[in-house]
Write a protein that holds these residues in place. Sequence first.
Motif, PDB file in Angstrom:
ATOM      1  N   VAL A  84       0.827  -1.321  -0.030  1.00 27.81           N
ATOM      2  CA  VAL A  84       0.017  -0.062   0.011  1.00 27.81           C
ATOM      3  C   VAL A  84       0.968   1.200   0.018  1.00 27.81           C
ATOM      4  N   PRO A  85       0.965   1.937  -1.130  1.00 34.51           N
ATOM      5  CA  PRO A  85       1.873   3.163  -0.958  1.00 34.51           C
ATOM      6  C   PRO A  85       1.432   4.121  -0.165  1.00 34.51           C
ATOM      7  N   ASP A  86       2.389   5.038   0.406  1.00 35.68           N
ATOM      8  CA  ASP A  86       2.121   5.917   1.313  1.00 35.68           C
ATOM      9  C   ASP A  86       1.274   7.120   1.080  1.00 35.68           C
ATOM     10  N   ASP A  87       1.359   7.227  -0.165  1.00 33.60           N
ATOM     11  CA  ASP A  87       0.498   8.293  -0.961  1.00 33.60           C
ATOM     12  C   ASP A  87      -0.844   7.847  -1.584  1.00 33.60           C
ATOM     13  N   TYR A  88      -1.231   6.684  -1.310  1.00 34.03           N
ATOM     14  CA  TYR A  88      -2.229   6.168  -2.055  1.00 34.03           C
ATOM     15  C   TYR A  88      -3.534   6.901  -1.944  1.00 34.03           C
ATOM     16  N   HIS A  89      -4.359   6.929  -2.702  1.00 35.48           N
ATOM     17  CA  HIS A  89      -5.672   7.660  -2.916  1.00 35.48           C
ATOM     18  C   HIS A  89      -6.668   6.906  -3.501  1.00 35.48           C
ATOM     19  N   PRO A  90      -7.281   5.791  -2.898  1.00 31.89           N
ATOM     20  CA  PRO A  90      -8.237   5.032  -3.415  1.00 31.89           C
ATOM     21  C   PRO A  90      -9.388   5.521  -4.660  1.00 31.89           C
ATOM     22  N   TYR A  91      -9.917   6.427  -4.022  1.00 32.00           N
ATOM     23  CA  TYR A  91     -10.826   7.148  -4.936  1.00 32.00           C
ATOM     24  C   TYR A  91     -10.432   7.799  -6.230  1.00 32.00           C
ATOM     25  N   ALA A  92      -9.079   7.888  -6.323  1.00 38.92           N
ATOM     26  CA  ALA A  92      -8.525   8.655  -7.636  1.00 38.92           C
ATOM     27  C   ALA A  92      -7.685   7.451  -8.475  1.00 38.92           C
ATOM     28  N   GLU A  93      -7.932   6.149  -7.917  1.00 41.89           N
ATOM     29  CA  GLU A  93      -7.363   5.040  -8.457  1.00 41.89           C
ATOM     30  C   GLU A  93      -8.207   4.866  -9.773  1.00 41.89           C
ATOM     31  N   THR A  94      -7.315   4.588 -10.987  1.00 41.63           N
ATOM     32  CA  THR A  94      -8.368   4.262 -11.942  1.00 41.63           C
ATOM     33  C   THR A  94      -8.156   2.867 -12.536  1.00 41.63           C
ATOM     34  N   ASP A  95      -7.136   2.163 -11.896  1.00 43.92           N
ATOM     35  CA  ASP A  95      -7.107   0.728 -12.160  1.00 43.92           C
ATOM     36  C   ASP A  95      -7.702  -0.037 -11.087  1.00 43.92           C
ATOM     37  N   ALA A  96      -9.007  -0.407 -11.556  1.00 49.09           N
ATOM     38  CA  ALA A  96      -9.814  -1.056 -10.781  1.00 49.09           C
ATOM     39  C   ALA A  96      -9.129  -2.373  -9.898  1.00 49.09           C
ATOM     40  N   TYR A  97      -8.478  -3.113 -10.689  1.00 48.58           N
ATOM     41  CA  TYR A  97      -8.019  -4.456 -10.329  1.00 48.58           C
ATOM     42  C   TYR A  97      -6.882  -4.125  -9.253  1.00 48.58           C
ATOM     43  N   ARG A  98      -6.074  -3.055  -9.234  1.00 47.28           N
ATOM     44  CA  ARG A  98      -5.056  -2.770  -8.165  1.00 47.28           C
ATOM     45  C   ARG A  98      -5.882  -2.245  -7.013  1.00 47.28           C
ATOM     46  N   LEU A  99      -6.857  -1.347  -7.268  1.00 44.40           N
ATOM     47  CA  LEU A  99      -7.777  -1.061  -6.020  1.00 44.40           C
ATOM     48  C   LEU A  99      -8.080  -2.289  -5.308  1.00 44.40           C
ATOM     49  N   LEU A 100      -8.810  -3.328  -6.016  1.00 46.61           N
ATOM     50  CA  LEU A 100      -9.065  -4.270  -5.533  1.00 46.61           C
ATOM     51  C   LEU A 100      -8.038  -5.136  -4.509  1.00 46.61           C
ATOM     52  N   THR A 101      -6.946  -5.440  -5.341  1.00 53.62           N
ATOM     53  CA  THR A 101      -5.818  -6.124  -4.591  1.00 53.62           C
ATOM     54  C   THR A 101      -5.400  -5.322  -3.260  1.00 53.62           C
ATOM     55  N   ILE A 102      -5.439  -3.837  -3.262  1.00 53.37           N
ATOM     56  CA  ILE A 102      -4.840  -3.430  -2.109  1.00 53.37           C
ATOM     57  C   ILE A 102      -6.108  -3.461  -1.186  1.00 53.37           C
ATOM     58  N   ALA A 103      -7.306  -3.315  -1.352  1.00 55.07           N
ATOM     59  CA  ALA A 103      -8.322  -3.227  -0.410  1.00 55.07           C
ATOM     60  C   ALA A 103      -8.602  -4.733   0.079  1.00 55.07           C
ATOM     61  N   ALA A 104      -8.292  -5.782  -0.794  1.00 55.91           N
ATOM     62  CA  ALA A 104      -8.390  -7.157  -0.362  1.00 55.91           C
ATOM     63  C   ALA A 104      -7.141  -7.358   0.965  1.00 55.91           C
ATOM     64  N   PHE A 138     -15.878  -3.448 -13.901  1.00 56.18           N
ATOM     65  CA  PHE A 138     -16.826  -2.762 -14.765  1.00 56.18           C
ATOM     66  C   PHE A 138     -17.792  -1.857 -14.035  1.00 56.18           C
ATOM     67  N   ALA A 139     -18.144  -2.037 -12.903  1.00 53.29           N
ATOM     68  CA  ALA A 139     -19.070  -0.965 -12.037  1.00 53.29           C
ATOM     69  C   ALA A 139     -17.940   0.106 -11.762  1.00 53.29           C
ATOM     70  N   HIS A 140     -16.884  -0.080 -11.503  1.00 53.94           N
ATOM     71  CA  HIS A 140     -15.867   1.054 -11.244  1.00 53.94           C
ATOM     72  C   HIS A 140     -15.608   2.006 -12.161  1.00 53.94           C
ATOM     73  N   GLY A 141     -15.359   1.369 -13.445  1.00 53.30           N
ATOM     74  CA  GLY A 141     -15.120   2.271 -14.637  1.00 53.30           C
ATOM     75  C   GLY A 141     -16.366   3.198 -15.098  1.00 53.30           C
ATOM     76  N   TRP A 142     -17.514   2.571 -14.814  1.00 54.75           N
ATOM     77  CA  TRP A 142     -18.651   3.527 -14.963  1.00 54.75           C
ATOM     78  C   TRP A 142     -18.867   4.488 -13.976  1.00 54.75           C
ATOM     79  N   LEU A 143     -18.689   4.061 -12.837  1.00 55.45           N
ATOM     80  CA  LEU A 143     -19.149   4.960 -11.595  1.00 55.45           C
ATOM     81  C   LEU A 143     -18.141   6.010 -11.465  1.00 55.45           C
ATOM     82  N   GLN A 144     -16.901   5.613 -11.442  1.00 53.86           N
ATOM     83  CA  GLN A 144     -15.893   6.737 -11.666  1.00 53.86           C
ATOM     84  C   GLN A 144     -15.796   7.709 -12.853  1.00 53.86           C
TER      85      GLN A 144
END
Length: 327
Positions: free
Chosen positions: A257-277, A310-316
């Motif tokens: 988890v990068p020190d400066d990570y901002h989940p709502y700004a993440e455009t790569d949903a798979y990276r977001l899911l990996t970090i959240a998991a 898929f949902a992330h791409g459309w909602l973000q």
Amino acid sequence: MKRFSCPHCGTRAYFHNLLCLCGEDLTYDPGARRMVAEAAPCANRDSLACNWSAHRDGALCQSCAMSRVVPVLNVGDNHRLLASAERAKRWVLANLAEWDWFTDADPGRRPRFLMLSEHTGGRDQQITMGHADGEITINVTEADELIRLKRQLKLGEQYRSMVGHFRHEIAHFLFDRLKVLPDFLPAFRAMFGDERADYGAALKAHYADPRDPGEDYITSYATSHPHEDWAETVAHLLHLTDVADSFCSTHLAMPGVPDDYHPYAETDAYRLLTIAAEITIAVNDINRALDNSDLYPFVLTVPVRHKIAFAHGWLQGHLARSDGKAA
């Protein structure tokens, strides 16, 4: 949810706080997404403990103004239950604002909430939560933790919360906002199936014989119909993004988890899911040390990750996709 601070003394403030330890009133400005000083308060500040600022010249804040119907407050615990439900709604709306949903930048429709109680002063009535034509019905009775827990156990659900109810029902509203976009429905049907299938018959079949979610669905309820698969998927996207954002905002650290990570700004949903998991697995281990339930008792299979992405791409990207003209 990110961290907030008192605009007067700089002390940490929590999202729902009305008062700082320094004695100054706290007011949350949903447009600025921070606590501010000297803002006009929502008219429900005293009655429902709403700490948001009034919207423009109106007496209510943006969140309270969306509640078109509320229960009779002098009956039973309705006053306390509505205050608790409204608190959950504000939390969910603040999360969605990170992707510009329902903000001043979003020209599209807003949901209208019917905040109903089973307790009417006479015979208790049954309330079915759901969405129809822009109206979202919420059963505020479930803001009672004991009642909600009993229903969770009765229905065999792994998770049930007021925040979860709002995220699920708002997801149905978001579908209606997105379906007018030219490329959405074909892509949706390829991922989730044809939403034109008989909804009533599908739910009847589900309750008669619930299916195991298997590898393709996040919950059993998601198997019932493409609309419910979408709503459950979106709710879990919002759960996981908020968990990751809360973790990062409190300056916790762990490998990956990068020190400066901002989940709502993440455009790569798979990276977001990996970090959240990874975050949820770590917190699950902490909860087990105290013999508590897992924070997130779900497994993100590959098909489920594809749906969430898929949902992330459309909602973000909803404003960019619609050129600011979402219906």
